[in-house]
Design an enzyme around this catalytic site. Structure first.
Site, short mmCIF file in Angstrom:
data_model
loop_
_atom_site.label_atom_id
_atom_site.label_comp_id
_atom_site.label_asym_id
_atom_site.label_seq_id
_atom_site.Cartn_x
_atom_site.Cartn_y
_atom_site.Cartn_z
CB CYS A 116 -0.94 0.00 1.19
SG CYS A 116 -2.03 -1.43 1.18
CG HIS A 256 -3.22 3.33 1.79
ND1 HIS A 256 -3.60 2.91 0.54
CD2 HIS A 256 -3.32 2.24 2.61
CE1 HIS A 256 -3.92 1.62 0.60
NE2 HIS A 256 -3.75 1.20 1.84
CG ASN A 286 -6.56 -1.03 0.64
OD1 ASN A 286 -5.88 -0.53 -0.26
ND2 ASN A 286 -6.03 -1.50 1.76
N1 ACO Z 1 -18.49 -8.99 8.66
C1 ACO Z 1 -18.98 -9.19 9.88
N2 ACO Z 1 -18.22 -9.48 10.95
C2 ACO Z 1 -16.90 -9.57 10.75
C3 ACO Z 1 -16.32 -9.37 9.50
C4 ACO Z 1 -17.16 -9.07 8.42
N3 ACO Z 1 -16.72 -8.86 7.18
N4 ACO Z 1 -14.98 -9.49 9.61
C5 ACO Z 1 -14.72 -9.77 10.89
N5 ACO Z 1 -15.89 -9.81 11.59
C6 ACO Z 1 -16.07 -10.09 13.02
C7 ACO Z 1 -14.90 -10.80 13.63
O1 ACO Z 1 -15.00 -12.19 13.43
C8 ACO Z 1 -15.02 -10.39 15.07
O2 ACO Z 1 -15.99 -11.20 15.67
P1 ACO Z 1 -15.76 -11.72 17.19
O3 ACO Z 1 -15.68 -10.47 18.02
O4 ACO Z 1 -16.98 -12.55 17.42
O5 ACO Z 1 -14.47 -12.45 17.17
C9 ACO Z 1 -15.58 -8.96 15.03
O6 ACO Z 1 -16.14 -8.83 13.70
C10 ACO Z 1 -14.53 -7.90 15.23
O7 ACO Z 1 -13.37 -8.24 14.48
P2 ACO Z 1 -12.10 -7.32 14.43
O8 ACO Z 1 -11.07 -7.98 13.55
O9 ACO Z 1 -11.70 -6.93 15.80
O10 ACO Z 1 -12.71 -6.06 13.68
P3 ACO Z 1 -12.03 -4.69 13.45
O11 ACO Z 1 -12.85 -3.62 14.02
O12 ACO Z 1 -10.55 -4.71 13.77
O13 ACO Z 1 -12.14 -4.55 11.87
C11 ACO Z 1 -10.78 -4.80 9.93
C12 ACO Z 1 -11.53 -5.52 11.03
C13 ACO Z 1 -11.75 -3.97 9.15
C14 ACO Z 1 -10.11 -5.83 9.04
C15 ACO Z 1 -9.70 -3.89 10.59
O14 ACO Z 1 -8.95 -4.60 11.51
C16 ACO Z 1 -8.79 -3.26 9.56
O15 ACO Z 1 -9.18 -2.43 8.78
N6 ACO Z 1 -7.50 -3.61 9.61
C17 ACO Z 1 -6.55 -3.04 8.68
C18 ACO Z 1 -6.43 -4.01 7.61
C19 ACO Z 1 -6.14 -3.43 6.29
O16 ACO Z 1 -6.68 -2.44 5.86
N7 ACO Z 1 -5.30 -4.13 5.59
C20 ACO Z 1 -5.06 -3.79 4.24
C21 ACO Z 1 -3.68 -3.63 3.85
S1 ACO Z 1 -2.72 -2.72 4.95
C22 ACO Z 1 -3.22 -1.25 4.75
O17 ACO Z 1 -3.68 -0.94 3.67
C23 ACO Z 1 -3.10 -0.36 5.89
#
Ligand code: ACO
Length: 329
Positions: A116, A256, A286
């Protein structure tokens, strides 16, 4: 010695026509529109459906669009860098395919892998070559067909990404404009918090790697989220301090587009109001290396000569950085 800088003189983009909404994803995995919007800010993303088209196709279209905007001929280009983690082939480079298709006869080119942060690293690399006086004009492209490495049965990753490409033409200038400064970092991610396990020389493609879904993106979302929030905010503040920029001085933040919450945290840390932040994650998700040039494209009519702009990114690698530029068109 006269000041030599590099400035953006053209911006282009390519986005596939197909719009994949959150509602469509609800049919593939256990998720819902409300969850995706509130946790990420994404409403829809573009997907390149045609199986015969890949990253080089989008990169070529974006490059041609940028050349038109800069009003220059492909034959004037000295260098092409394509930032991507989804090249058409491991080799030859996507940049070579683009070079041929646009007819950039005197250009050399290569791909740059910084996930990214790829577009930022490519922009600072091309800019530095121009500043050195070795080259005069470059095409810097961020392009990714993320759908080619997305597991549409994994709700933790498939909701995040989209396909697209953005490109800029960079040219030399002796005015006080264009790229002024950059700060960039890499911290080798031995724990593989964000990676594609197979397809490289460690795990070449086998029946096993396919069966175990090792050709798709894997990430530890929470860890990446935490590191990205800290990294992007820290580096954005660092470049402001280094260049004595107050929040009032900064006209635009071009972040980004990984997650709306990461973008908002960065803007807060920089002391910027919402109206100074480019956000289009709602429309495209993204798109990895393409997010920053796609923002520049969407906002180009609102940019004024002399605007002080901070580009900022965090991505796999781990990689992160910021560029300070003065808009020059
Ligand atoms: N739909 C519904 N529920 C979901 C989904 C979904 N798509 N995905 C995860 N969940 C659930 C999980 O299983 C979890 O359930 P649990 O509490 O029963 O275990 C709950 O939602 C919370 O999960 P978290 O992973 O804590 O959710 P979070 O608020 O962190 O959001 C996300 C997840 C959106 C992936 C976030 O962590 C994120 O954006 N991370 C950065 C990742 C990223 O952007 N990577 C791309 C490349 S790097 C970059 O570009 C920066």
């Amino acid at each position: 010695m006269a000041l030599k800088r590099s400035k953006i003189t053209g911006v282009g983009k390519y986005l596939p026509d197909y719009v994949m909404t959150n509602e469509e994803l609800e049919k593939h995995v256990d998720t819902n529109d409300e969850w995706i919007r509130s946790r990420t800010g994404i409403a829809e993303r573009r997907i390149l459906k045609d199986p015969d088209k890949a990253t080089s196709f989008m990169a070529t279209n974006a490059a041609e669009d940028a050349l038109k905007d800069a009003d220059i001929d492909a034959e004037e280009i000295d260098l092409i860098i394509v930032a991507t983690v989804t090249p058409d082939y491991l080799f030859p480079a996507t940049a070579a395919l683009v070079q041929k298709r646009i007819g950039a006869k005197k250009a050399f080119g290569f791909d740059l892998s910084a996930a990214c942060s790829g577009f930022l690293f490519a922009l600072s690399t091309a800019g530095s070559m121009i500043e050195s006086g070795r080259i005069k004009k470059a095409l810097v492209i961020g392009a990714d067909k993320m759908s080619s490495i997305m597991d549409f049965t994994d709700r933790t990753t498939c909701i995040l990404f989209g396909d697209g490409a953005g490109a800029v033409v960079l040219e030399e200038t002796d005015e006080d404009e264009g790229i002024v400064d950059f700060v960039q970092y890499t911290d080798g991610d031995e724990n593989c918090t964000l990676y594609q396990p197979a397809g490289g020389s460690l795990n070449p493609a086998t029946e096993e790697t396919v069966k175990n879904k090792m050709h798709y993106i894997r990430q530890d979302g929470r860890t990446v989220f935490k590191k990205a929030t800290e990294g992007m905010a820290d580096v954005s503040l660092e470049i402001m301090k280094k260049n004595n920029l107050s929040p009032d001085d900064v006209a635009w933040l071009v972040p980004h587009q990984a997650n709306l919450r990461i973008i908002n945290a960065t803007a807060r840390r920089m002391g910027l109001s919402e109206d100074k932040v480019m956000i289009n994650i709602n429309k495209y998700g993204n798109t990895t290396a393409a997010t920053i040039p796609l923002c520049l494209y969407d906002w180009k009519d609102k940019l004024n000569k002399g605007d002080k702009i901070i580009l900022s990114a965090f991505g796999g690698g781990l990689t992160w950085g910021a560029i300070y530029l003065k808009w020059s068109k």
